[in-house]
Write a protein that holds these residues in place. Structure first.
Motif, PDB file in Angstrom:
ATOM      1  N   LEU A   1       1.448  -1.196  -0.475  1.00 30.99           N
ATOM      2  CA  LEU A   1       0.056  -0.079   0.291  1.00 30.99           C
ATOM      3  C   LEU A   1       1.231   1.008   0.628  1.00 30.99           C
ATOM      4  O   LEU A   1       0.343   2.504  -0.779  1.00 30.99           O
ATOM      5  N   LYS A   2       1.823   1.012   0.998  1.00 30.38           N
ATOM      6  CA  LYS A   2       3.008   2.534   0.910  1.00 30.38           C
ATOM      7  C   LYS A   2       3.680   2.765  -1.193  1.00 30.38           C
ATOM      8  O   LYS A   2       3.347   3.599  -1.307  1.00 30.38           O
ATOM      9  N   GLU A   3       3.474   1.557  -1.307  1.00 31.22           N
ATOM     10  CA  GLU A   3       4.583   1.500  -2.086  1.00 31.22           C
ATOM     11  C   GLU A   3       3.645   2.421  -3.336  1.00 31.22           C
ATOM     12  O   GLU A   3       3.889   2.553  -4.715  1.00 31.22           O
ATOM     13  N   LEU A   4       2.462   1.627  -3.203  1.00 31.37           N
ATOM     14  CA  LEU A   4       1.310   2.183  -4.400  1.00 31.37           C
ATOM     15  C   LEU A   4       0.251   3.261  -4.335  1.00 31.37           C
ATOM     16  O   LEU A   4       0.809   3.993  -5.531  1.00 31.37           O
ATOM     17  N   THR A   5       0.984   4.087  -3.610  1.00 32.68           N
ATOM     18  CA  THR A   5       0.827   5.785  -2.822  1.00 32.68           C
ATOM     19  C   THR A   5       1.430   6.311  -3.428  1.00 32.68           C
ATOM     20  O   THR A   5       1.634   7.556  -3.638  1.00 32.68           O
ATOM     21  N   ASN A   6       3.268   5.814  -2.612  1.00 31.11           N
ATOM     22  CA  ASN A   6       4.045   6.615  -3.183  1.00 31.11           C
ATOM     23  C   ASN A   6       3.864   6.636  -5.044  1.00 31.11           C
ATOM     24  O   ASN A   6       4.691   7.839  -5.001  1.00 31.11           O
ATOM     25  N   GLN A   7       3.502   6.072  -5.798  1.00 33.79           N
ATOM     26  CA  GLN A   7       3.519   5.954  -7.018  1.00 33.79           C
ATOM     27  C   GLN A   7       2.572   6.545  -7.860  1.00 33.79           C
ATOM     28  O   GLN A   7       2.073   6.781  -8.954  1.00 33.79           O
ATOM     29  N   GLY A   8       1.774   7.088  -6.978  1.00 29.16           N
ATOM     30  CA  GLY A   8       0.463   8.403  -7.102  1.00 29.16           C
ATOM     31  C   GLY A   8      -0.658   7.503  -7.384  1.00 29.16           C
ATOM     32  O   GLY A   8      -1.606   8.127  -8.085  1.00 29.16           O
ATOM     33  N   HIS A   9      -1.120   6.080  -7.308  1.00 29.35           N
ATOM     34  CA  HIS A   9      -1.828   5.380  -7.208  1.00 29.35           C
ATOM     35  C   HIS A   9      -3.028   6.199  -6.165  1.00 29.35           C
ATOM     36  O   HIS A   9      -2.389   6.415  -5.433  1.00 29.35           O
ATOM     37  N   ARG A  10      -4.081   5.390  -6.765  1.00 30.77           N
ATOM     38  CA  ARG A  10      -5.599   5.873  -5.705  1.00 30.77           C
ATOM     39  C   ARG A  10      -6.175   4.708  -5.452  1.00 30.77           C
ATOM     40  O   ARG A  10      -7.053   3.907  -6.042  1.00 30.77           O
ATOM     41  N   LEU A  11      -6.341   4.106  -4.224  1.00 30.76           N
ATOM     42  CA  LEU A  11      -6.811   2.853  -3.204  1.00 30.76           C
ATOM     43  C   LEU A  11      -7.735   3.640  -3.278  1.00 30.76           C
ATOM     44  O   LEU A  11      -8.022   4.693  -1.930  1.00 30.76           O
ATOM     45  N   TYR A  12      -9.177   2.520  -2.997  1.00 32.17           N
ATOM     46  CA  TYR A  12     -10.254   2.222  -2.530  1.00 32.17           C
ATOM     47  C   TYR A  12     -10.636   1.036  -1.424  1.00 32.17           C
ATOM     48  O   TYR A  12      -9.709  -0.270  -2.140  1.00 32.17           O
ATOM     49  N   VAL A  13     -11.063   0.810  -0.401  1.00 25.73           N
ATOM     50  CA  VAL A  13     -11.366  -0.283  -0.098  1.00 25.73           C
ATOM     51  C   VAL A  13     -12.985  -0.051  -0.566  1.00 25.73           C
ATOM     52  O   VAL A  13     -14.008   0.457  -0.371  1.00 25.73           O
ATOM     53  N   VAL A  14     -13.199  -1.773  -0.853  1.00 16.94           N
ATOM     54  CA  VAL A  14     -14.651  -2.033  -1.300  1.00 16.94           C
ATOM     55  C   VAL A  14     -15.001  -3.127  -0.656  1.00 16.94           C
ATOM     56  O   VAL A  14     -14.553  -3.996  -0.960  1.00 16.94           O
ATOM     57  N   THR A  15     -15.301  -3.549  -0.033  1.00 19.14           N
ATOM     58  CA  THR A  15     -16.397  -4.494   1.008  1.00 19.14           C
ATOM     59  C   THR A  15     -17.942  -4.805   0.676  1.00 19.14           C
ATOM     60  O   THR A  15     -18.321  -4.151   1.166  1.00 19.14           O
TER      61      THR A  15
ATOM     62  N   VAL B   1     -11.961  -1.924  11.054  1.00 20.23           N
ATOM     63  CA  VAL B   1     -10.512  -2.936  10.601  1.00 20.23           C
ATOM     64  C   VAL B   1      -9.054  -1.835  10.518  1.00 20.23           C
ATOM     65  O   VAL B   1      -8.514  -2.364  10.208  1.00 20.23           O
ATOM     66  N   ILE B   2      -9.588  -1.234   9.585  1.00 20.91           N
ATOM     67  CA  ILE B   2      -8.664  -0.307   8.621  1.00 20.91           C
ATOM     68  C   ILE B   2      -8.086   0.886   9.394  1.00 20.91           C
ATOM     69  O   ILE B   2      -6.419   0.805   9.736  1.00 20.91           O
ATOM     70  N   ASP B   3      -8.468   1.081  10.552  1.00 21.57           N
ATOM     71  CA  ASP B   3      -8.217   2.331  11.736  1.00 21.57           C
ATOM     72  C   ASP B   3      -7.559   1.337  12.476  1.00 21.57           C
ATOM     73  O   ASP B   3      -6.126   1.586  12.985  1.00 21.57           O
ATOM     74  N   TYR B   4      -7.857  -0.249  12.756  1.00 25.27           N
ATOM     75  CA  TYR B   4      -7.440  -0.829  13.340  1.00 25.27           C
ATOM     76  C   TYR B   4      -5.824  -1.123  13.384  1.00 25.27           C
ATOM     77  O   TYR B   4      -4.495  -1.477  14.274  1.00 25.27           O
ATOM     78  N   PHE B   5      -5.493  -1.389  11.973  1.00 30.50           N
ATOM     79  CA  PHE B   5      -4.240  -1.532  11.542  1.00 30.50           C
ATOM     80  C   PHE B   5      -3.276   0.118  10.997  1.00 30.50           C
ATOM     81  O   PHE B   5      -2.486  -0.394  10.542  1.00 30.50           O
ATOM     82  N   ALA B   6      -4.294   1.263  11.323  1.00 33.36           N
ATOM     83  CA  ALA B   6      -3.990   2.282  10.772  1.00 33.36           C
ATOM     84  C   ALA B   6      -3.162   2.007   9.253  1.00 33.36           C
ATOM     85  O   ALA B   6      -1.793   2.540   8.743  1.00 33.36           O
ATOM     86  N   LEU B   7      -4.030   1.844   8.559  1.00 33.50           N
ATOM     87  CA  LEU B   7      -3.949   1.771   7.232  1.00 33.50           C
ATOM     88  C   LEU B   7      -4.137   2.794   6.361  1.00 33.50           C
ATOM     89  O   LEU B   7      -4.895   2.996   5.156  1.00 33.50           O
ATOM     90  N   ARG B   8      -5.578   3.786   6.869  1.00 34.06           N
ATOM     91  CA  ARG B   8      -6.377   4.906   6.191  1.00 34.06           C
ATOM     92  C   ARG B   8      -5.636   5.371   5.713  1.00 34.06           C
ATOM     93  O   ARG B   8      -6.380   6.386   4.545  1.00 34.06           O
ATOM     94  N   PRO B   9      -4.494   5.743   6.041  1.00 36.92           N
ATOM     95  CA  PRO B   9      -3.793   7.034   5.082  1.00 36.92           C
ATOM     96  C   PRO B   9      -3.562   6.630   3.989  1.00 36.92           C
ATOM     97  O   PRO B   9      -3.156   7.798   3.437  1.00 36.92           O
ATOM     98  N   TYR B  10      -4.274   5.538   3.668  1.00 40.33           N
ATOM     99  CA  TYR B  10      -2.854   4.737   1.460  1.00 40.33           C
ATOM    100  C   TYR B  10      -4.616   5.102   0.945  1.00 40.33           C
ATOM    101  O   TYR B  10      -4.396   4.742   0.246  1.00 40.33           O
ATOM    102  N   PHE B  11      -5.844   5.000   1.495  1.00 37.68           N
ATOM    103  CA  PHE B  11      -6.919   5.014   1.047  1.00 37.68           C
ATOM    104  C   PHE B  11      -7.584   6.115   0.467  1.00 37.68           C
ATOM    105  O   PHE B  11      -7.543   6.900   1.792  1.00 37.68           O
TER     106      PHE B  11
END
Length: 205
Positions: free
Chosen positions: A93-107, A117-127
């Motif tokens: 996720l870090k590399e994808l965002t560094n490359q300028g890609h736009r990420l979403y979670v769809v569940t 769940v995303i906040d529990y793993f501290a992943l929100r900044p990537y999405f």
């Protein structure tokens, strides 16, 4: 720049303990027989209403809704913390965002649970955003909304046939083989490509 929509369960994290224990919590409270956890992993990914219809062998919407409510009662309080983040996901996720890609979670999860769940793993900044389903909004509709919002090509990354079906015909669907869907399941569902590890995604973009 590519827009990438990630499934959550079985794609970003392994939710087996929380999901199987919460399913059995619902079954037990409905006085139905509980099931060995290893026999419940096949239900990770598809909508809960479909899961409980099968497990309880019923089409009674009231019973199914009660089962889903009981499941979420436990999952919202403790089940979501029993997730295990798959190795390599934060680096991906870090590399994808560094490359300028736009990420979403769809569940298929409700939005609030997915966000927890995303906040529990501290992943929100990537999405850009975390999108979950409601009774009146399925995963395919969420993907179409993202595509219309972003005005560009969209890739769906998931581990089950339901993920491939959601994006069929208007997204590029990538099947992640580290989750709960088999190679045969994903191929039959029409995956455009199969990836064995999260890092392989970087080679396709």
């Amino acid at each position: 720049m590519t827009v990438l929509a990630f499934d959550l369960d079985g794609t970003l994290s392994d939710p087996a303990q929380g999901i199987t224990t919460s399913i059995n919590y619902a079954l037990e409270n409905l006085r139905a027989s509980t099931i060995a956890p290893h026999n419940l992993t096949q239900y990770i990914g598809p909508p809960l209403s479909r899961t409980f219809a099968q497990l309880l062998n019923t089409e009674d919407e009231a019973v199914i809704s009660q089962a889903v409510a009981l499941y979420r009662e436990r999952y919202r309080t403790i089940g979501y913390t029993e997730n295990i983040l798959y190795p390599g996901i934060p680096d991906l996720l870090k590399e994808l965002t560094n490359q300028g890609h736009r990420l979403y979670v769809v569940t298929a999860k409700p939005t609030d649970i997915a966000q927890a769940v995303i906040d529990y793993f501290a992943l929100r900044p990537y999405f850009i955003d975390v999108w979950g389903c409601r009774l009146d909004r399925n995963k395919a509709e969420l993907l179409r909304d993202i595509q219309e919002q972003e005005h560009t090509d969209l890739w769906m990354i998931g581990d089950r046939a339901s993920d491939m079906a959601a994006g069929q015909g208007f997204t590029r669907c990538l099947g992640g083989l580290w989750g709960y869907g088999s190679l045969a399941e994903l191929e039959q569902a029409g995956a455009d490509a199969l990836i064995h590890t999260p890092s392989e995604l970087l080679k396709l973009i």
